[in-house]
Design a protein around this motif. Structure first.
Motif, short mmCIF file in Angstrom:
data_model
loop_
_atom_site.label_atom_id
_atom_site.label_comp_id
_atom_site.label_asym_id
_atom_site.label_seq_id
_atom_site.Cartn_x
_atom_site.Cartn_y
_atom_site.Cartn_z
N LYS A 57 -51.55 15.87 -16.63
CA LYS A 57 -52.10 16.72 -17.49
C LYS A 57 -51.67 16.70 -19.22
O LYS A 57 -52.48 17.31 -19.52
CB LYS A 57 -50.83 18.36 -16.88
N ILE A 58 -51.55 15.11 -19.62
CA ILE A 58 -51.48 15.05 -21.18
C ILE A 58 -52.63 15.12 -21.25
O ILE A 58 -52.89 13.89 -21.10
CB ILE A 58 -50.28 14.25 -21.12
N GLN A 59 -53.41 15.37 -22.17
CA GLN A 59 -54.95 14.72 -22.67
C GLN A 59 -54.21 14.12 -23.99
O GLN A 59 -55.46 13.02 -23.77
CB GLN A 59 -55.62 16.00 -23.34
N PHE A 60 -53.68 14.28 -24.59
CA PHE A 60 -53.24 13.94 -25.71
C PHE A 60 -52.27 13.34 -26.31
O PHE A 60 -50.86 14.83 -25.95
CB PHE A 60 -54.49 13.63 -26.99
N LEU A 61 -51.42 13.37 -27.70
CA LEU A 61 -50.17 13.27 -27.67
C LEU A 61 -50.34 13.36 -29.39
O LEU A 61 -51.08 12.35 -30.40
CB LEU A 61 -49.32 11.93 -27.51
N PRO A 62 -49.45 14.01 -29.55
CA PRO A 62 -49.77 14.14 -31.16
C PRO A 62 -49.08 13.92 -32.58
O PRO A 62 -47.86 13.08 -31.42
CB PRO A 62 -49.28 15.39 -30.88
N LEU A 63 -49.77 13.12 -33.41
CA LEU A 63 -48.45 12.54 -34.42
C LEU A 63 -47.99 14.00 -35.06
O LEU A 63 -48.32 14.83 -35.47
CB LEU A 63 -49.64 12.15 -35.24
N GLU A 64 -46.84 13.48 -35.76
CA GLU A 64 -46.16 14.08 -37.20
C GLU A 64 -47.02 14.75 -37.70
O GLU A 64 -48.15 14.12 -38.02
CB GLU A 64 -44.94 13.54 -36.86
N PRO A 65 -46.78 15.62 -38.70
CA PRO A 65 -47.07 16.56 -39.66
C PRO A 65 -47.93 15.34 -40.81
O PRO A 65 -46.63 14.65 -40.81
CB PRO A 65 -46.48 17.87 -39.48
N ILE A 66 -48.57 15.38 -41.56
CA ILE A 66 -49.33 14.46 -42.77
C ILE A 66 -49.18 15.19 -43.66
O ILE A 66 -49.92 16.36 -43.79
CB ILE A 66 -50.50 13.42 -42.35
N GLU A 67 -48.42 15.04 -44.76
CA GLU A 67 -48.27 15.72 -45.53
C GLU A 67 -49.36 15.29 -46.90
O GLU A 67 -49.68 13.90 -47.13
CB GLU A 67 -46.84 16.34 -46.86
N VAL A 68 -50.05 15.53 -47.63
CA VAL A 68 -50.25 14.86 -48.37
C VAL A 68 -50.86 15.82 -49.41
O VAL A 68 -51.10 16.53 -50.21
CB VAL A 68 -52.46 15.37 -48.11
N MET A 69 -50.48 15.30 -50.64
CA MET A 69 -50.02 15.63 -52.20
C MET A 69 -50.97 15.87 -53.55
O MET A 69 -51.26 16.88 -53.91
CB MET A 69 -49.08 14.99 -52.69
#
Length: 294
Positions: free
Chosen positions: A171-183
């Motif tokens: 059932k797992i389509q993909f794995l999400p990465l942790e949010p990325i902050e762009v300054m």
């Protein structure tokens, strides 16, 4: 003072009498036969699962036994080690029913009547272990500057391997990465890891060290005048756009909401939606009036 001297007279004898009275009362009370419910902790031993099968449901930590016995026996059981060791061997793929018998309880049946165990049976769900490659994706980029937008995202490596029950892995389509902050716009290279999964059954072979390259562009302020089909008044829309983005009236969708009805006028609130990556800054006017039709 006389009453105080009476209390002190033969004080040691009176204390001994009181203690003996308590002992006699306790002995008589605990000789009574009553019904008690006692929890027993469960400890499982698994045999025969190997590396190809895995249990995917949570098993109970305790069972409760209702017994009929004397108070003395109840207290002896209550303050002793109460662990039921259950050997779960020869489990098969699918749902297995495990029963608890009176003989499973670590107590002597002498002077004890057991008339209920709850739960009497438990269900153990066994699934096959599966190993599968899945994509890794960036699902959240936090832009700290509203004039920035993300043109493209590249992740290397693009996949990782997960191991777990087949019913969950498939059932797992993909794995999400942790949010990325762009300054700022020059922030384009990041190293990220997979977000923690809310599933204890899934193991990730490699959940760290993913190189993320972002293509960041700057949005420029612009404006356009539009008209709605409902009224003739022009609407000025201020927005942000990429430098090479072609904007037309089809890039915007004007929504009207009726907020008031006067004697001869209808008052509408305006809302404008824009096709990404366009960002709306302001809409003028925010409200318009339309004459009621006869």
């Amino acid at each position: 003072m006389k009453s105080l001297s009476f209390i002190k007279e033969n004080l040691g004898l009176k204390i001994i009498s009181l203690i003996l009275g308590i002992i006699v009362w306790f002995n008589a009370t605990t000789d009574e036969i009553s019904v008690y419910t006692i929890p027993f902790k469960l400890s499982y031993t698994f045999q025969g699962l190997g590396d190809s099968l895995v249990i995917i449901n949570k098993l109970p930590d305790y069972i409760n036994a209702s017994i009929k016995t004397s108070g003395k026996t109840y207290l002896r059981i209550k303050f002793s080690e109460k662990v039921v060791y259950k050997n779960l061997s020869n489990l098969r793929y699918g749902i297995n029913e495990i029963k608890f018998d009176y003989e499973d309880l670590p107590i002597s049946l002498k002077d004890i009547e057991i008339f209920n165990i709850n739960p009497r049976t438990i269900l153990v769900q066994v699934d096959r272990v599966q190993k599968r490659k899945v994509p890794v994706k960036v699902v959240s980029v936090l832009l700290k500057n509203s004039t920035l937008f993300v043109r493209s995202i590249n992740v290397n490596p693009e996949t990782t391997t997960i191991i777990g029950p087949a019913s969950i892995v498939n059932k797992i389509q993909f794995l999400p990465l942790e949010p990325i902050e762009v300054m700022k716009s020059v922030d384009t290279l990041f190293v990220a890891k997979v977000e923690k999964l809310n599933n204890d059954f899934i193991r990730i072979e490699n959940g760290e060290g993913f190189k993320v390259r972002l293509s960041i562009d700057t949005l420029y302020k612009d404006s356009i005048f539009l008209r709605s089909k409902k009224f003739e008044q022009r609407i000025k829309i201020a927005y942000l756009r990429p430098s090479d983005y072609q904007v037309s009236h089809r890039s915007f969708n004007i929504k009207t909401t009726l907020i008031d009805s006067l004697e001869s006028l209808l008052v509408y609130k305006l809302e404008v939606e824009a096709t990404p990556p366009l960002k709306i800054l302001s809409v003028e006017p925010e409200m318009v009036t339309v004459k009621k039709s006869n």
